[in-house]
Design a protein around this motif. Structure first.
Motif, PDB file in Angstrom:
ATOM      1  N   VAL A   1      -2.658   3.845  -9.620  1.00 39.99           N
ATOM      2  CA  VAL A   1      -1.572   4.932  -9.789  1.00 39.99           C
ATOM      3  C   VAL A   1      -1.327   5.284  -8.266  1.00 39.99           C
ATOM      4  CG1 VAL A   1      -1.534   7.501 -10.376  1.00 39.99           C
ATOM      5  CG2 VAL A   1      -2.629   5.851 -12.142  1.00 39.99           C
ATOM      6  N   GLY A   2       0.113   5.223  -8.094  1.00 47.72           N
ATOM      7  CA  GLY A   2       0.424   5.750  -6.831  1.00 47.72           C
ATOM      8  C   GLY A   2       0.490   4.790  -5.755  1.00 47.72           C
ATOM      9  N   ARG A   3       0.049   3.524  -5.995  1.00 50.50           N
ATOM     10  CA  ARG A   3      -0.286   2.507  -4.973  1.00 50.50           C
ATOM     11  C   ARG A   3       0.780   2.041  -4.125  1.00 50.50           C
ATOM     12  NH1 ARG A   3      -4.058  -0.402  -1.787  1.00 50.50           N
ATOM     13  NH2 ARG A   3      -3.386  -2.372  -1.315  1.00 50.50           N
ATOM     14  N   MET A   4       2.021   1.985  -4.990  1.00 48.25           N
ATOM     15  CA  MET A   4       3.302   1.631  -4.045  1.00 48.25           C
ATOM     16  C   MET A   4       4.337   2.895  -3.837  1.00 48.25           C
ATOM     17  SD  MET A   4       3.802  -2.150  -5.500  1.00 48.25           S
ATOM     18  CE  MET A   4       5.520  -2.496  -4.320  1.00 48.25           C
ATOM     19  N   GLY A   5       3.781   3.989  -4.259  1.00 50.63           N
ATOM     20  CA  GLY A   5       4.841   5.204  -4.209  1.00 50.63           C
ATOM     21  C   GLY A   5       4.625   6.156  -5.088  1.00 50.63           C
ATOM     22  N   HIS A   6       5.374   6.904  -5.927  1.00 50.07           N
ATOM     23  CA  HIS A   6       5.515   7.939  -6.731  1.00 50.07           C
ATOM     24  C   HIS A   6       4.080   7.634  -7.814  1.00 50.07           C
ATOM     25  CE1 HIS A   6       6.197  11.115  -9.444  1.00 50.07           C
ATOM     26  NE2 HIS A   6       7.075  11.645  -8.410  1.00 50.07           N
ATOM     27  N   VAL A   7       3.520   8.740  -7.935  1.00 53.47           N
ATOM     28  CA  VAL A   7       2.408   8.674  -8.926  1.00 53.47           C
ATOM     29  C   VAL A   7       2.802   8.381 -10.383  1.00 53.47           C
ATOM     30  CG1 VAL A   7       0.772  10.140  -7.624  1.00 53.47           C
ATOM     31  CG2 VAL A   7       2.158  11.122  -9.394  1.00 53.47           C
TER      32      VAL A   7
ATOM     33  N   LEU B   1       0.842  -1.376  -0.071  1.00 55.48           N
ATOM     34  CA  LEU B   1       0.048  -0.168  -0.196  1.00 55.48           C
ATOM     35  C   LEU B   1       0.949   1.184  -0.024  1.00 55.48           C
ATOM     36  CD1 LEU B   1      -1.382   0.792   3.575  1.00 55.48           C
ATOM     37  CD2 LEU B   1       0.312  -1.236   3.064  1.00 55.48           C
ATOM     38  N   GLY B   2       2.099   1.031  -0.393  1.00 55.56           N
ATOM     39  CA  GLY B   2       3.130   2.387  -0.392  1.00 55.56           C
ATOM     40  C   GLY B   2       3.176   2.890   0.993  1.00 55.56           C
ATOM     41  N   GLY B   3       3.355   1.875   1.972  1.00 59.45           N
ATOM     42  CA  GLY B   3       3.498   2.277   3.359  1.00 59.45           C
ATOM     43  C   GLY B   3       4.943   2.181   3.751  1.00 59.45           C
ATOM     44  N   HIS B   4       5.844   1.274   3.684  1.00 62.39           N
ATOM     45  CA  HIS B   4       7.287   1.219   3.870  1.00 62.39           C
ATOM     46  C   HIS B   4       7.708  -0.072   3.286  1.00 62.39           C
ATOM     47  CE1 HIS B   4       6.806  -1.124   7.884  1.00 62.39           C
ATOM     48  NE2 HIS B   4       5.608  -1.189   7.205  1.00 62.39           N
TER      49      HIS B   4
END
Length: 452
Positions: free
Chosen positions: A418-424, A396-399
Motif C-alpha cells: 500500500v502506497g509503495r509507489m505513491g498515493h495510498v 519506492l515512490g521516490g521520484h
C-alpha cells in the motif's frame, strides 16, 4: 493464494528437533548430516568446519554495501562508535541510486554526506551520478561480487547476489556501520528450503514469472529467515538475468537469502566481469532441507501479483480486463539488458496506449549505452515511452513516476505494498517485462501474445 500443481516433499528432522543429526538404528549411533550451500559459505567465513541451523556465528565479510538512503544513518553510527577508518577500502561500497540524480535538497544532503565520507575514508568503490546504476545491477556488473562471497548491504534486496552463488543478505544501517568498521557481523545460521527446477521456460516467460509463482505458492512468510536454494537440471535453462531477478525477490518470501547452485553460466559471467577467483560451494548430498519443492519451468505461465502483496498472484490468462495508467520497466529486479530486449521486441513498431505513461529505466549506465547501441531506446521513444537515467526512482515512490490517487501501474519492480509507489489509494501490479510491455500497448494487463 493459488494452489500449486508442483510436488512438495517435507523433511521432518527439523520438526522433531534433532537436526543436524539422523539416527542409524542398526549401529545405534548419530550420524552428522551435511550442509547446504549457504551453511558452507557461512562456515568458511566464520573459520568453522561445520555450522548448523540456529547457530550464532561471527562472519568475516567480503563486501559491505550502502546506498544514499541507508548510508547516512550508518555513517552517523560509524562516527558514534568512534571508528576511524573502514576495515578495507576495497570492500566497502556506496551507490547513489535511490534519490539520485538528487530530487530535492534533502536528497542532495544525503548524497553529499556519503560523498564526503567516502572521500575522507578513501573508499574505492563509490558510485555517483555518471558512474552509478541501480546498486544490485551495478555490483555484479562491476565484478564486486563473485561465487562464495559473504556480502551484507543496508538494503533488503541485497539477496540478489545469491544468483552468483554468494551468500548475500540485507541488514540494518547499524549493522552496516559495524561491518564497515570491523569487516565482521553476527548471523544466526538459517535452515533452508530446496527448489529443484526442471524443464525450460516458454517464450515470453521469464524468471520474474517463476519467482512470482513461487511466492504465490508459499506466501510472503513462506521462507521466513530461511535460505531459498535453487538447483536441478532446469537451472541450466535460466539465464543469469533470470537468476538475479529470482534471488532479488527471495526477500519477498521472507527469506534470509536466495542462492543458486553454481554452473558454467555462473562461472562464465563471473569471469567476464571480475578478476577475482570464484569459490564454489555445493550442498552436500545429505544436506538437510525443511522442505523441497519441485518446479517444472515448462508449466509456468505469465504471472502477475495483484495489490497489495507479492503473494497475491494470478496468471494472466485468468485475469479479466484491468485498465492501467502507468507502466514502469526497470528496477534492480528487471532493468537489465535482457529485460529491455524483451520489452523492445514487443513494443517494436507499436504505440503506447492513449492515457498510459510508459517509463523505461535501464539499471546501469552500461546497460543504457548497450540498449542505445542496439536501438532499444529508439524503439521505446518512438512507441511513446520515456527513458530515464538509471535510478530506483518510482520503485519506492521516490521520484520519476509517482502514482496519484486511484491510479494503477504495471511495474517490473519487486514490491506492491500500500502506497509503495505513491498515493495510498493507488495500485501496483507486479509483472515481467513482457507483460509490462504488452500492457503498455493495450492499456490493460495483457500478455505478449495479445500484441504480437
Amino acid at each position: 493464494m493459488p494452489t500449486s500443481t508442483h510436488s512438495k516433499i517435507e523433511f521432518r528432522w527439523a520438526d522433531v528437533g534433532i537436526s543436524p543429526y539422523k539416527v542409524n538404528y542398526r549401529e545405534r549411533r548419530l550420524i552428522k548430516m551435511g550442509m547446504t550451500m549457504t551453511q558452507k559459505i557461512l562456515a568458511a567465513h566464520a573459520g568453522l568446519d561445520k555450522v548448523e541451523a540456529g547457530q550464532l556465528i561471527l562472519v568475516n565479510l567480503d563486501l559491505v554495501l550502502g546506498n544514499d538512503i541507508t548510508s547516512p544513518v550508518a555513517i552517523k553510527e560509524f562516527n558514534n562508535i568512534g571508528a576511524e577508518g573502514v576495515f578495507d577500502k576495497d570492500k566497502v561500497t556506496m551507490v547513489m541510486d535511490h534519490f539520485a540524480p538528487n530530487k530535492d535538497i534533502k536528497a542532495a544532503q544525503q548524497c553529499k554526506m556519503c560523498r564526503d565520507f567516502c572521500g575522507e575514508k578513501e573508499v574505492t568503490n563509490f558510485y555517483d551520478v555518471g558512474q552509478m546504476g541501480i546498486e544490485h545491477a551495478l555490483l555484479p556488473e562491476k565484478g564486486l561480487v563473485v561465487c562464495g562471497d559473504a556480502v551484507i548491504g543496508a538494503d533488503s534486496h541485497t539477496c540478489t547476489y545469491g544468483a552468483l552463488g554468494a551468500f548475500s543478505t540485507g541488514i540494518g544501517s547499524t549493522d552496516m556501520a559495524c561491518g564497515m568498521a570491523t569487516g565482521k557481523t553476527w548471523f544466526k545460521v538459517p535452515s533452508a528450503i530446496k527448489f529443484e527446477l526442471k524443464g525450460s521456460l516458454n517464450k515470453y516467460v521469464t524468471g520474474k514469472d517463476v519467482i512470482l509463482h513461487i511466492i504465490g505458492m508459499i506466501g510472503v512468510d513462506g521462507a521466513l529467515y530461511r535460505s531459498m536454494e535453487f538447483t536441478g537440471e532446469g537451472l541450466h535453462n535460466l539465464s543469469v538475468s533470470d537468476r538475479l531477478c529470482m534471488a532479488n525477490m527471495a526477500i519477498e518470501a521472507g527469506a534470509k537469502n536466495g542462492i543458486f547452485e553454481v554452473d558454467e553460466k555462473t562461472l562464465e559471467y563471473v569471469k567476464e566481469h571480475s578478476n577475482r577467483e570464484p569459490k564454489v560451494y555445493k550442498a552436500d548430498d545429505d544436506a538437510e532441507y525443511d522442505e523441497t519443492y519441485v518446479i517444472d519451468l515448462s508449466e509456468i505461465k505469465p504471472t502477475v501479483a495483484f495489490p497489495h502483496l507479492p503473494e497475491n498472484t494470478h496468471t494472466v490468462d485468468e485475469i479479466d480486463e484491468i485498465k492501467i495508467d502507468q507502466v514502469v520497466i526497470g528496477s534492480c529486479t528487471n532493468g537489465r539488458l535482457e529485460d529491455l530486449e524483451i520489452a523492445a521486441e514487443i513494443m517494436q513498431g507499436k504505440k503506447v496506449a492513449k492515457n498510459v505513461r510508459a517509463i523505461i529505466i535501464p539499471a546501469t549506465q552500461k546497460i543504457y549505452l548497450e540498449a542505445m547501441e542496439k536501438g532499444y531506446l529508439k524503439t521505446f521513444i518512438e512507441a511513446g515511452a520515456v527513458v530515464s537515467t538509471p535510478t530506483c526512482g518510482p520503485c519506492l515512490g521516490g521520484h520519476m513516476g509517482i502514482l496519484a490517487e486511484g491510479e494503477r501501474a504495471v511495474a517490473t519492480t519487486n514490491r506492491n505494498f500500500v502506497g509503495r509507489m505513491g498515493h495510498v489509494d493507488s495500485e501496483i501490479y507486479l509483472a515481467s517485462p513482457a507483460v509490462a510491455a504488452a500492457s503498455a500497448i493495450t492499456g490493460k494487463i495483457s500478455e505478449a501474445k495479445e500484441v504480437m
